[in-house]
Design a protein around this motif. Structure first.
Motif, PDB file in Angstrom:
ATOM      1  N   PRO A   1      -7.142 -18.982 -29.909  1.00 25.61           N
ATOM      2  CA  PRO A   1      -6.414 -19.766 -28.905  1.00 25.61           C
ATOM      3  C   PRO A   1      -7.338 -20.645 -28.058  1.00 25.61           C
ATOM      4  O   PRO A   1      -8.390 -20.187 -27.598  1.00 25.61           O
ATOM      5  N   LYS A   2      -6.954 -21.888 -27.883  1.00 25.79           N
ATOM      6  CA  LYS A   2      -7.792 -22.829 -27.125  1.00 25.79           C
ATOM      7  C   LYS A   2      -8.026 -22.350 -25.697  1.00 25.79           C
ATOM      8  O   LYS A   2      -9.048 -22.671 -25.098  1.00 25.79           O
ATOM      9  N   GLU A   3      -7.112 -21.541 -25.176  1.00 26.76           N
ATOM     10  CA  GLU A   3      -7.260 -21.009 -23.815  1.00 26.76           C
ATOM     11  C   GLU A   3      -8.421 -20.018 -23.704  1.00 26.76           C
ATOM     12  O   GLU A   3      -8.870 -19.714 -22.607  1.00 26.76           O
ATOM     13  N   TRP A   4      -8.899 -19.513 -24.835  1.00 24.21           N
ATOM     14  CA  TRP A   4     -10.021 -18.573 -24.851  1.00 24.21           C
ATOM     15  C   TRP A   4     -11.351 -19.282 -25.057  1.00 24.21           C
ATOM     16  O   TRP A   4     -12.394 -18.753 -24.676  1.00 24.21           O
TER      17      TRP A   4
ATOM     18  N   GLU B   1     -13.709 -13.871 -17.199  1.00 27.24           N
ATOM     19  CA  GLU B   1     -12.792 -15.003 -17.417  1.00 27.24           C
ATOM     20  C   GLU B   1     -12.046 -14.850 -18.730  1.00 27.24           C
ATOM     21  O   GLU B   1     -10.850 -15.092 -18.806  1.00 27.24           O
TER      22      GLU B   1
ATOM     23  N   ALA C   1      -8.037 -14.148 -19.499  1.00 31.75           N
ATOM     24  CA  ALA C   1      -7.271 -15.050 -20.370  1.00 31.75           C
ATOM     25  C   ALA C   1      -6.572 -14.288 -21.490  1.00 31.75           C
ATOM     26  O   ALA C   1      -5.437 -14.603 -21.851  1.00 31.75           O
TER      27      ALA C   1
ATOM     28  N   TRP D   1       0.525 -15.267 -29.283  1.00 30.82           N
ATOM     29  CA  TRP D   1       0.375 -16.674 -28.886  1.00 30.82           C
ATOM     30  C   TRP D   1       0.721 -17.589 -30.059  1.00 30.82           C
ATOM     31  O   TRP D   1       1.247 -18.678 -29.868  1.00 30.82           O
TER      32      TRP D   1
END
Length: 85
Positions: free
Chosen positions: A34-37, A44, A48, A82
């Motif tokens: 996932p791009k959020e990771w 952080e 996430a 996700w």
């Protein structure tokens, strides 16, 4: 073509989640993390993902590290959630 989209393996005292290329000799993965990771480390990244024990996720989303098998499998479950529309 291999059906899996990742490999989970132990690396000394940690666990790694590695994505699999779409084709042999390809630099393109079947599915990125996932791009959020991507690019996150430590607390952080744990925040996430929603689990403890995440250590890093490469900025390009092809590998992530975890302190335990439990942390890695929790991350896999979250990734599947996700990825599911």
């Amino acid at each position: 073509e291999h059906a899996s989209k990742y490999v989970l393996f132990q690396d000394k005292d940690s666990w790694r989640l590695l994505t699999i290329p779409a084709q042999e000799d390809s630099r393109e993965d079947k599915e990125k993390l996932p791009k959020e990771w991507c690019g996150l480390e430590g607390e952080e990244l744990c925040k996430a993902i929603g689990c403890e024990g995440a250590t890093f996720c490469h900025r390009n989303g092809f590998i992530a590290g975890f302190t335990s098998l439990e942390a890695a499998t929790t991350a896999l479950q979250m990734w599947d959630r996700w990825a599911t529309p």
